[in-house]
Design an enzyme around this catalytic site. Structure first.
Site, PDB file in Angstrom:
ATOM      1  N   PHE A 136     -28.252 -54.369  73.220  1.00 49.78           N
ATOM      2  CA  PHE A 136     -29.518 -53.229  72.948  1.00 49.78           C
ATOM      3  C   PHE A 136     -29.870 -53.289  75.110  1.00 49.78           C
ATOM      4  O   PHE A 136     -30.614 -53.810  75.177  1.00 49.78           O
ATOM      5  CB  PHE A 136     -30.062 -53.518  71.829  1.00 49.78           C
ATOM      6  CG  PHE A 136     -31.044 -52.148  72.277  1.00 49.78           C
ATOM      7  CD1 PHE A 136     -30.632 -51.436  70.724  1.00 49.78           C
ATOM      8  CD2 PHE A 136     -31.990 -51.773  72.435  1.00 49.78           C
ATOM      9  CE1 PHE A 136     -30.976 -50.492  70.460  1.00 49.78           C
ATOM     10  CE2 PHE A 136     -32.502 -50.023  72.027  1.00 49.78           C
ATOM     11  CZ  PHE A 136     -32.431 -49.387  70.708  1.00 49.78           C
ATOM     12  N   ASP A 204     -29.441 -37.687  82.574  1.00 49.26           N
ATOM     13  CA  ASP A 204     -29.758 -37.201  82.244  1.00 49.26           C
ATOM     14  C   ASP A 204     -30.858 -37.994  81.144  1.00 49.26           C
ATOM     15  O   ASP A 204     -31.944 -37.362  81.343  1.00 49.26           O
ATOM     16  CB  ASP A 204     -29.493 -35.882  81.066  1.00 49.26           C
ATOM     17  CG  ASP A 204     -28.962 -34.844  81.841  1.00 49.26           C
ATOM     18  OD1 ASP A 204     -28.656 -34.889  83.533  1.00 49.26           O
ATOM     19  OD2 ASP A 204     -28.158 -34.075  81.295  1.00 49.26           O
ATOM     20  N   SER A 209     -32.323 -45.461  79.883  1.00 45.24           N
ATOM     21  CA  SER A 209     -31.102 -45.764  79.614  1.00 45.24           C
ATOM     22  C   SER A 209     -31.428 -46.195  81.247  1.00 45.24           C
ATOM     23  O   SER A 209     -31.765 -46.589  81.976  1.00 45.24           O
ATOM     24  CB  SER A 209     -30.099 -44.774  79.582  1.00 45.24           C
ATOM     25  OG  SER A 209     -30.102 -44.009  81.412  1.00 45.24           O
ATOM     26  N   THR A 217     -20.494 -48.662  78.622  1.00 49.21           N
ATOM     27  CA  THR A 217     -20.270 -46.628  78.139  1.00 49.21           C
ATOM     28  C   THR A 217     -19.599 -45.937  79.157  1.00 49.21           C
ATOM     29  O   THR A 217     -19.266 -44.622  78.917  1.00 49.21           O
ATOM     30  CB  THR A 217     -21.808 -45.811  78.247  1.00 49.21           C
ATOM     31  OG1 THR A 217     -22.324 -46.021  79.039  1.00 49.21           O
ATOM     32  CG2 THR A 217     -21.950 -46.795  76.939  1.00 49.21           C
ATOM     33  N   VAL A 274     -22.031 -60.224  77.148  1.00 50.05           N
ATOM     34  CA  VAL A 274     -23.124 -59.602  77.180  1.00 50.05           C
ATOM     35  C   VAL A 274     -22.881 -59.174  78.962  1.00 50.05           C
ATOM     36  O   VAL A 274     -22.985 -60.145  80.065  1.00 50.05           O
ATOM     37  CB  VAL A 274     -24.824 -59.621  76.928  1.00 50.05           C
ATOM     38  CG1 VAL A 274     -25.608 -58.392  77.536  1.00 50.05           C
ATOM     39  CG2 VAL A 274     -24.924 -60.213  75.096  1.00 50.05           C
ATOM     40  N   ARG A 415     -34.877 -31.166  70.932  1.00 48.07           N
ATOM     41  CA  ARG A 415     -33.321 -31.057  69.508  1.00 48.07           C
ATOM     42  C   ARG A 415     -34.534 -31.770  68.065  1.00 48.07           C
ATOM     43  O   ARG A 415     -34.807 -32.268  67.252  1.00 48.07           O
ATOM     44  CB  ARG A 415     -33.084 -31.823  70.073  1.00 48.07           C
ATOM     45  CG  ARG A 415     -31.196 -31.900  69.033  1.00 48.07           C
ATOM     46  CD  ARG A 415     -32.029 -33.478  67.603  1.00 48.07           C
ATOM     47  NE  ARG A 415     -32.147 -34.356  68.419  1.00 48.07           N
ATOM     48  CZ  ARG A 415     -30.452 -36.084  68.892  1.00 48.07           C
ATOM     49  NH1 ARG A 415     -29.595 -35.275  68.785  1.00 48.07           N
ATOM     50  NH2 ARG A 415     -31.304 -36.668  68.963  1.00 48.07           N
ATOM     51  N   TYR A 477     -20.650 -29.733  78.811  1.00 51.59           N
ATOM     52  CA  TYR A 477     -20.968 -29.637  77.572  1.00 51.59           C
ATOM     53  C   TYR A 477     -21.029 -28.962  76.421  1.00 51.59           C
ATOM     54  O   TYR A 477     -21.658 -27.318  77.332  1.00 51.59           O
ATOM     55  CB  TYR A 477     -22.541 -30.337  78.765  1.00 51.59           C
ATOM     56  CG  TYR A 477     -22.948 -31.410  78.803  1.00 51.59           C
ATOM     57  CD1 TYR A 477     -22.831 -32.327  78.723  1.00 51.59           C
ATOM     58  CD2 TYR A 477     -24.267 -31.617  77.156  1.00 51.59           C
ATOM     59  CE1 TYR A 477     -23.217 -33.585  79.930  1.00 51.59           C
ATOM     60  CE2 TYR A 477     -24.688 -33.180  77.190  1.00 51.59           C
ATOM     61  CZ  TYR A 477     -24.605 -33.910  78.338  1.00 51.59           C
ATOM     62  OH  TYR A 477     -24.897 -34.943  78.483  1.00 51.59           O
TER      63      TYR A 477
END
Ligand SMILES: Cc1cc2nc3c(=O)[nH]c(=O)nc-3n(C[C@H](O)[C@H](O)[C@H](O)COP(=O)(O)OP(=O)(O)OC[C@H]3O[C@@H](n4cnc5c(N)ncnc54)[C@H](O)[C@@H]3O)c2cc1C
Length: 956
Positions: A136, A204, A209, A217, A274, A415, A477
């Site tokens: 995580f 963004d 992150s 990713t 990991v 959002r 996007y």
């Protein structure tokens, strides 16, 4: 400003963060609530639905002794809130579940290692005690990748990397840095900047992150044009897997020793291990950073500008194009301005709309971020402005550019805030080749509108932005949100619509994702994207690196559950061959599904489509089937009565090419009694007894050739049609009745149809009719061609098969060749073949072979289907041609046809239009009627009538 809302007043956590971090912090947004009311129909006076903090959590399943062992390695928590925070990423569904505390599964513990060695020990412990680890990072995943697999029965431990946040070393000479992967993007950048350096990777989400998340990713940052995506920045990675540490032995810029295993880790979404440390490229800080913006008259002009900039490789650090809807959403986030600001904005608006003549309802904006030395920046800006001018673009200032960037940061907070006001929203992205960009954007928006209409979603926002550009394409996007007050389960509605939009993306040639990854949300498209062998490679990598499925996240192609059913182990499953066969079959047809797709704008009729869609699809699939060894094995297999035939392949090839045959005389009588097999028995040595079957090897080519012929009329029509109807109708086809059909579009259509002479479209209509005649000639010609190809067997083939099937004959009835099943006659599965060779003393020996032709099982059916289909097609094509002649010559029929397209319009109105229109103009009007939204079409008819009454310049 009754609705004006101070974002600062919000007690929602995200909004609070917003106030602190961005240019908008603490400012009034006078236009935001009005925009939201108008577009999303929100009730701003409504009490906000702020979720309560959960009072209870799922029990931790981590056994006590394992917990003690882990605690000895690194800090560990089984507190409910600690576990809940690491149970989710940032998808809409994550947010909805978080607000209601309804996650089906949350981690049983959270552990915080602070170095590589800790991770090695934790993974070793997991292997011994069989618990699952979920790496995580910042938890900003928008693919469901960190969400716990629902069906996992083993304990789950979230391995939070946030304590592994050190920069281990920086080498300013080599411009490299070794960094622990738990470091958060903005911290890494801050530390680098303090040393006069930058990594330049700014997704963004970079406030939250982490480096490990980026690697896992395959992330992409907004400044990728200058610094590259994460795969361009990484020099070396260190990954702890259950079978050991995966790391390249040398820190070199490139190595010619493939495959690059680090690329197996990049994008692996935590499923292999990991990532603990990464060596990254760093760059000296650029002396100048300048924002800029350009306004274009429309989306297409903006895309063409971006394309040329990419072609010349002139992209600045970042260059993004917003469509008109997004631009207007951006305007809604404008803060209160001073009087001076208001006047300046007014002047800009006046310049853009009045002097430059841009339509506010279609203009688009490009935002720029240029980095480098002052001269470089100025020169780049000059060149970009010059290219923009070619496409009608004008500079719109640095402030707008900077606001554009802020907009992308705050939109995620908005959002979350929107959820309190019954609005769900989310973004999704893709990459697409340049030549499909415009079609994809239009297609996805249309699909979303259609899906909304189908579900009764009345207030929604769909917009798009072009964010990254490459030589070969770009990243798009989409933002989509809607008012949910009418829905019980809005998240499901959203997910269904997004899934439909993703299907459309894939159909339009876009990718599964440009940078958000696959996770659990986009698994459906994974195998299609990487192919079946690609999926197997992934499973093989998993089997090698993590045989016990410790990293059981269930992302990409992996199952979510205890047993990793998709792993290589399941190859032994007896059901698998059947499933594989079905999948293979489905995969076989996949490339041709485009033929069956309905065009967005239809320029022909069903009969025409039966030719170039259905028939071509049938022929291509048939051609593929007869060449697919995977289903039916080798097309021929000849048997011998001795083991001496070592050159069996040569025998097979010889028989396949030069002729296998059956004997007419051997079709009579009972199989196994009077002959070995039907048509196979002792040679009578009479030439007219032999039926040679030499055409099989050509079947595939004939079918392919036929498919080309069936497509030809369509191809001609496409060329002659020239996209005329699409230009006229493309944005007016949505079934959603739009009250805001732009006035100028109405004017355009009416003007197009009336201010041209009655004959101007006659050639257009005649060419269409010509293609219909060509269709008829072609289908008749193809029947003759097949008959010649099959030695006269085709003309009665279907009827004979039908007759035989209706009254099958028993062997005793088979007294002559004619009474035999025509499928066996013309497509025998067993045949004779002979070849000559020299014996040891030079005598010519004849060798007799029995050949199996498994493909004939397919051929016999293909030609039956073709027989019936072509016959039916001939009939309907002849009717279509007849009908066309009638329509073009009989005006009343034309009136009736238009009447059939519009409701509640007087016949006299339609008939007056048809009277004035030649058959060419009528044909265009009729095609418009097939495509336009019925309400818009009706308005067009009425408008046409009005125009004709008032404008006598249009005369017959
Ligand atoms: C508002 C917003 C904007 C975004 N913008 C962008 C963008 O511009 N570009 C972009 O690429 N993405 C973007 N994303 C998506 C997301 O930020 C990226 O996928 C990011 O790389 C995830 O990093 P993370 O540290 O948050 O990883 P997490 O969300 O914690 O994890 C993501 C995946 O990586 C795995 N993982 C994490 N750390 C490790 C590790 N050390 N070793 C092995 N596996 C690990 C996890 O198990 C999980 O499968 C955005 C997301 C949001 C919410």
């Amino acid at each position: 400003m009754q609705h004006a809302q101070k974002v600062q007043n919000s007690n929602f956590v995200s909004a609070a963060a917003l106030t602190l971090r961005y240019l908008l912090g603490g400012k009034t947004l006078p236009h935001f609530i009005p925009w939201a009311v108008q577009n999303l129909n929100i009730d701003a006076s409504k009490q906000r639905k702020i979720p309560a903090v959960p009072s209870s959590y799922q029990e931790s399943r981590l056994p006590h002794h394992v917990r003690q062992e882990l605690e000895a390695i690194a800090p560990l928590s089984i507190e409910g809130m600690d576990r809940l925070i690491r149970a989710h990423g940032q998808t809409l569904s994550d947010m909805a579940r978080l607000r209601t505390n309804t996650f089906p599964r949350i981690p049983d513990a959270v552990i915080w290692p602070d170095c590589h060695e800790h991770v090695v020990k934790i993974v070793d412990c997991a292997t011994r005690h069989q618990f699952v680890i979920i790496p995580f990072g910042g938890g900003t995943s928008v693919s469901g990748s960190v969400t716990c697999p629902e069906r996992e029965e083993r304990p789950i431990v979230a391995l939070d990397t946030s304590e592994m946040n050190s920069i281990l070393w920086i080498d300013k000479e080599q411009l490299l840095a070794r960094v622990q992967t738990g470091i958060v993007g903005q911290d890494l950048e801050r530390e680098m900047r303090a040393r006069g350096l930058t990594v330049g990777h700014e997704p963004d989400s970079y406030e939250f992150s982490t480096l490990g998340g980026w690697v896992a990713t395959r992330a992409s940052g907004m400044k990728k044009n200058t610094y590259g995506n994460i795969e361009d920045l990484v020099v070396q990675t260190k990954t702890v897997t259950p079978v050991g540490v995966l790391e390249k032995s040398c820190r070199v810029p490139r190595i010619s020793c493939g495959p690059e295993w680090e690329h197996v880790i990049m994008g692996s979404e935590g499923c292999f291990g990991v990532v603990t440390e990464v060596t990254l490229k760093v760059r000296p800080l650029p002396p100048v950073t300048r924002y800029g913006s350009l306004v274009f008259p429309g989306w297409e002009a903006g895309v063409r500008f971006e394309r040329e900039v990419a072609e010349l490789r002139l992209q600045p650090a970042s260059i993004r194009l917003m469509d008109n809807d997004q631009f207007r959403f951006g305007l809604a986030l404008k803060t209160e301005t001073t009087w001076g600001g208001v006047i300046l904005d007014g002047l800009k608006h006046f310049y853009i709309t009045r002097i430059k003549g841009f339509d506010p309802a279609s203009l688009c904006v490009v935002t720029l971020l240029i980095e480098g030395h002052a001269e470089e920046v100025a020169e780049r800006e000059r060149r970009l402005n010059a290219i923009a001018a070619k496409y009608g673009g004008v500079p719109a200032g640095a402030a707008n550019g900077e606001r554009g960037y802020t907009f992308t940061f705050v939109i995620a907070y908005i959002r979350d805030l929107a959820l309190d006001y019954d609005v769900v929203a989310e973004s999704f992205e893709t990459s697409v080749p340049w030549d499909r960009t415009l079609a994809l954007c239009a297609g996805v928006k249309r699909r979303v509108r259609d899906e909304c209409a189908r579900r009764g979603v009345t207030h929604y926002h769909i917009s798009c932005r072009l964010t990254q550009t490459y030589d070969a394409g770009c990243c798009i996007y989409f933002y989509f949100g809607f008012n949910t007050s009418a829905f019980k389960d809005p998240v499901t509605v959203y997910e269904e619509i997004e899934e439909a939009a993703r299907d459309e993306i894939i159909d339009c040639g876009g990718s599964i994702s440009h940078h958000h990854g696959v996770g659990k949300l986009r698994k459906k498209w994974y195998t299609d994207t990487v192919s079946e062998p690609g999926r197997r490679l992934l499973l093989a990598a998993k089997q090698t690196l993590d045989p016990d499925n410790i990293f059981a996240l269930g992302n990409m192609a992996f199952n979510e559950g205890n047993q990793e059913e998709t792993s290589i182990k399941i190859l032994a499953n007896p059901i698998r061959p059947v499933c594989c066969f079905c999948l293979k079959m489905i995969n076989l047809f996949m490339p041709f599904r485009a033929f069956l797709k309905f065009d967005n704008v239809c320029t022909d009729n069903n009969v025409f489509q039966m030719h170039y869609k259905v028939t071509v699809f049938m022929l291509l699939v048939s051609a593929l089937l007869v060449t697919s060894k995977q289903f039916f094995g080798e097309p021929i297999h000849c048997m011998t009565d001795s083991d001496k035939d070592k050159d069996i392949d040569a025998v097979n090839s010889y028989c396949w090419i030069y002729g296998i045959y059956t004997l007419k005389s051997q079709f009579v009588g009972k199989e196994g009694v009077h002959n070995a097999y039907l048509g196979v028995g002792p040679d009578s040595n009479k030439e007219d007894d032999k039926i040679k079957h030499t055409y099989y090897q050509w079947v595939c080519f004939v079918l392919l050739g036929q498919s080309v012929m069936f497509y030809t009329p369509r191809y001609l029509w496409k060329i002659w049609e020239g996209g005329r109807l699409k230009t006229l109708a493309s944005d007016l086809t949505s079934p959603m009745v739009t009250k805001d059909w732009p006035e100028y579009r109405r004017g355009e259509l009416v003007c197009y149809l009336t201010h041209s002479s009655m004959y101007s479209h006659n050639m257009y209509a005649l060419r269409y009719a010509f293609c219909e005649i060509l269709n008829l000639i072609n289908v008749v010609g193809q029947i003759f061609l097949l008959d010649v190809f099959l030695d006269g067997a085709f003309r009665n083939y279907g009827a004979a098969v039908a007759a035989f099937t209706h009254t099958p004959r028993i062997p005793a009835d088979m007294t002559d060749f004619v009474s035999v099943n025509p499928m066996d006659q013309f497509f025998p599965k067993l045949t004779k073949c002979f070849l000559r060779r020299y014996g040891p003393s030079g005598t010519i020996e004849v060798r007799d072979r029995l050949c199996v032709l498994p493909l004939n099982l397919v051929n016999e059916k293909i030609f039956v289907v073709l027989w019936f289909w072509l016959l039916m097609l001939t009939f309907v094509s002849a009717l279509a041609v007849l009908f066309r002649v009638l329509v073009f010559s009989a005006r009343p029929l034309r009136t009736v046809m238009i009447m059939g397209q519009v409701r509640n319009v007087k016949r006299s109105i339609v008939s007056s239009i048809v009277k004035r229109f030649g058959f060419g103009n009528w044909f265009i009007l009729y095609l418009l009627g097939k495509n336009l939204n019925p309400r818009i079409y009706k308005e067009l008819i009425l408008e046409l009538c009005k125009e004709m009454e008032h404008n006598n310049t249009f005369t017959v």
